[in-house]
Design a protein around this motif. Structure first.
Motif, PDB file in Angstrom:
ATOM      1  N   GLU A 152       0.818  -1.215   0.000  1.00  0.00           N
ATOM      2  CA  GLU A 152       0.000   0.000   0.000  1.00  0.00           C
ATOM      3  C   GLU A 152       0.852   1.266   0.000  1.00  0.00           C
ATOM      4  N   SER A 153       2.091   1.168   0.425  1.00  0.00           N
ATOM      5  CA  SER A 153       2.969   2.337   0.520  1.00  0.00           C
ATOM      6  C   SER A 153       3.885   2.514  -0.693  1.00  0.00           C
ATOM      7  N   LEU A 154       3.804   1.642  -1.659  1.00  0.00           N
ATOM      8  CA  LEU A 154       4.713   1.689  -2.802  1.00  0.00           C
ATOM      9  C   LEU A 154       4.432   2.830  -3.773  1.00  0.00           C
ATOM     10  N   GLU A 155       3.215   3.331  -3.794  1.00  0.00           N
ATOM     11  CA  GLU A 155       2.843   4.380  -4.747  1.00  0.00           C
ATOM     12  C   GLU A 155       3.790   5.582  -4.653  1.00  0.00           C
ATOM     13  N   ARG A 156       4.286   5.877  -3.484  1.00  0.00           N
ATOM     14  CA  ARG A 156       5.180   7.035  -3.311  1.00  0.00           C
ATOM     15  C   ARG A 156       6.506   6.855  -4.038  1.00  0.00           C
ATOM     16  N   LEU A 157       6.859   5.614  -4.381  1.00  0.00           N
ATOM     17  CA  LEU A 157       8.137   5.352  -5.042  1.00  0.00           C
ATOM     18  C   LEU A 157       8.012   5.201  -6.559  1.00  0.00           C
ATOM     19  N   ILE A 158       6.810   5.359  -7.099  1.00  0.00           N
ATOM     20  CA  ILE A 158       6.594   5.201  -8.536  1.00  0.00           C
ATOM     21  C   ILE A 158       7.443   6.178  -9.345  1.00  0.00           C
ATOM     22  N   GLY A 159       7.638   7.363  -8.851  1.00  0.00           N
ATOM     23  CA  GLY A 159       8.415   8.364  -9.577  1.00  0.00           C
ATOM     24  C   GLY A 159       9.851   8.492  -9.105  1.00  0.00           C
ATOM     25  N   ASP A 160      10.360   7.488  -8.432  1.00  0.00           N
ATOM     26  CA  ASP A 160      11.725   7.542  -7.923  1.00  0.00           C
ATOM     27  C   ASP A 160      12.711   7.733  -9.077  1.00  0.00           C
ATOM     28  N   PRO A 161      13.766   8.505  -8.869  1.00  0.00           N
ATOM     29  CA  PRO A 161      14.729   8.721  -9.959  1.00  0.00           C
ATOM     30  C   PRO A 161      15.555   7.483 -10.323  1.00  0.00           C
ATOM     31  N   ASP A 162      15.623   6.499  -9.448  1.00  0.00           N
ATOM     32  CA  ASP A 162      16.434   5.313  -9.714  1.00  0.00           C
ATOM     33  C   ASP A 162      15.611   4.230 -10.411  1.00  0.00           C
ATOM     34  N   ARG A 163      16.119   3.754 -11.524  1.00  0.00           N
ATOM     35  CA  ARG A 163      15.463   2.713 -12.313  1.00  0.00           C
ATOM     36  C   ARG A 163      15.212   1.456 -11.496  1.00  0.00           C
ATOM     37  N   GLU A 164      16.178   1.010 -10.729  1.00  0.00           N
ATOM     38  CA  GLU A 164      16.039  -0.233  -9.957  1.00  0.00           C
ATOM     39  C   GLU A 164      14.950  -0.123  -8.901  1.00  0.00           C
ATOM     40  N   VAL A 165      14.788   1.055  -8.329  1.00  0.00           N
ATOM     41  CA  VAL A 165      13.708   1.260  -7.352  1.00  0.00           C
ATOM     42  C   VAL A 165      12.370   1.097  -8.061  1.00  0.00           C
ATOM     43  N   ARG A 166      12.231   1.721  -9.230  1.00  0.00           N
ATOM     44  CA  ARG A 166      10.967   1.629  -9.975  1.00  0.00           C
ATOM     45  C   ARG A 166      10.711   0.213 -10.466  1.00  0.00           C
ATOM     46  N   ILE A 167      11.758  -0.520 -10.821  1.00  0.00           N
ATOM     47  CA  ILE A 167      11.589  -1.915 -11.225  1.00  0.00           C
ATOM     48  C   ILE A 167      11.076  -2.740 -10.047  1.00  0.00           C
ATOM     49  N   THR A 168      11.628  -2.495  -8.867  1.00  0.00           N
ATOM     50  CA  THR A 168      11.165  -3.208  -7.667  1.00  0.00           C
ATOM     51  C   THR A 168       9.701  -2.889  -7.404  1.00  0.00           C
ATOM     52  N   VAL A 169       9.328  -1.629  -7.579  1.00  0.00           N
ATOM     53  CA  VAL A 169       7.927  -1.231  -7.401  1.00  0.00           C
ATOM     54  C   VAL A 169       7.057  -1.955  -8.428  1.00  0.00           C
ATOM     55  N   ALA A 170       7.492  -1.969  -9.693  1.00  0.00           N
ATOM     56  CA  ALA A 170       6.730  -2.648 -10.758  1.00  0.00           C
ATOM     57  C   ALA A 170       6.602  -4.142 -10.482  1.00  0.00           C
ATOM     58  N   ASP A 171       7.588  -4.703  -9.846  1.00  0.00           N
ATOM     59  CA  ASP A 171       7.581  -6.126  -9.524  1.00  0.00           C
ATOM     60  C   ASP A 171       6.652  -6.451  -8.354  1.00  0.00           C
ATOM     61  N   ARG A 172       6.428  -5.476  -7.485  1.00  0.00           N
ATOM     62  CA  ARG A 172       5.650  -5.739  -6.278  1.00  0.00           C
ATOM     63  C   ARG A 172       4.226  -5.211  -6.293  1.00  0.00           C
ATOM     64  N   LEU A 173       3.969  -4.197  -7.092  1.00  0.00           N
ATOM     65  CA  LEU A 173       2.608  -3.646  -7.120  1.00  0.00           C
ATOM     66  C   LEU A 173       1.623  -4.701  -7.614  1.00  0.00           C
ATOM     67  N   PRO A 174       0.408  -4.671  -7.099  1.00  0.00           N
ATOM     68  CA  PRO A 174      -0.602  -5.589  -7.650  1.00  0.00           C
ATOM     69  C   PRO A 174      -0.826  -5.267  -9.129  1.00  0.00           C
ATOM     70  N   PRO A 175      -1.037  -6.272  -9.965  1.00  0.00           N
ATOM     71  CA  PRO A 175      -1.184  -6.052 -11.411  1.00  0.00           C
ATOM     72  C   PRO A 175      -2.193  -4.962 -11.781  1.00  0.00           C
ATOM     73  N   GLU A 176      -3.271  -4.856 -11.025  1.00  0.00           N
ATOM     74  CA  GLU A 176      -4.291  -3.857 -11.379  1.00  0.00           C
ATOM     75  C   GLU A 176      -3.851  -2.423 -11.072  1.00  0.00           C
ATOM     76  N   ARG A 177      -2.718  -2.240 -10.410  1.00  0.00           N
ATOM     77  CA  ARG A 177      -2.215  -0.899 -10.093  1.00  0.00           C
ATOM     78  C   ARG A 177      -0.952  -0.540 -10.894  1.00  0.00           C
ATOM     79  N   LEU A 178      -0.601  -1.356 -11.864  1.00  0.00           N
ATOM     80  CA  LEU A 178       0.628  -1.145 -12.630  1.00  0.00           C
ATOM     81  C   LEU A 178       0.543  -0.050 -13.695  1.00  0.00           C
ATOM     82  N   GLU A 179      -0.654   0.364 -14.046  1.00  0.00           N
ATOM     83  CA  GLU A 179      -0.789   1.341 -15.133  1.00  0.00           C
ATOM     84  C   GLU A 179      -0.036   2.634 -14.852  1.00  0.00           C
TER      85      GLU A 179
END
Length: 162
Positions: A17-44
């Motif tokens: 539930e707290s991952l949304e704040r990291l969607i715009g992180d400047p680091d690619r690896e952080v955003r990849i981790t977020v993309a890997d963990r977010l529920p599929p319906e929230r990936l857009e």
């Protein structure tokens, strides 16, 4: 935190539930981790990320019926992943992709009606794949194809002399 390693660890350990704040992180690896963990319906929220690798992760995990916005992604590999996962009835939307590798993925999965529209593809590999898998009544024009391999496969399947 200014250290991207710390933010990556946080992205891995934070509640989903707290991952949304990291969607715009400047680091690619952080955003990849977020993309890997977010529920599929929230990936857009990450489908338009500036980094192709983040979008690749999104294309692998997003529900197939919601991938339409990624059909025109600027990166070939992202579009190839979309072509591998898109519902077959929607693959016709990708039959004219500018990259032969994407069209080849489409040819491997496309329904016969949409495959027939691809018989004049400029890449012989696409036409060969169509000759191998489409119904006989569809592949007849390929028996006169300019490429020897495509022509041979089509003629063999049609029971004609090579």
């Amino acid at each position: 935190d200014p250290d991207e390693v710390v933010r990556r660890v946080l992205a891995y350990r934070l509640p989903v539930e707290s991952l949304e704040r990291l969607i715009g992180d400047p680091d690619r690896e952080v955003r990849i981790t977020v993309a890997d963990r977010l529920p599929p319906e929230r990936l857009e929220a990450l489908a338009a990320d500036p980094d192709y690798l983040v979008r690749q992760y999104v294309a692998r995990r997003m529900p197939a019926g919601r991938m339409f916005r990624m059909i025109r992604d600027p990166d070939r590999e992202v579009r190839r992943t979309v072509a591998e996962r898109l519902p077959t009835e929607s693959l016709g939307l990708m039959r004219n992709d500018p990259e032969p590798e994407v069209r080849l993925c489409v040819a491997e999965r496309v329904e016969p009606a949409d495959g027939a529209a691809m018989l004049a593809d400029t890449d012989w590999r696409v036409r060969l794949r169509l000759a191998e898998r489409l119904p006989l009544d569809v592949i007849a024009p390929l028996a006169e194809d300019e490429d020897d391999d495509v022509r041979a496969v089509a003629r063999q399947r049609l029971g004609r002399e090579p």
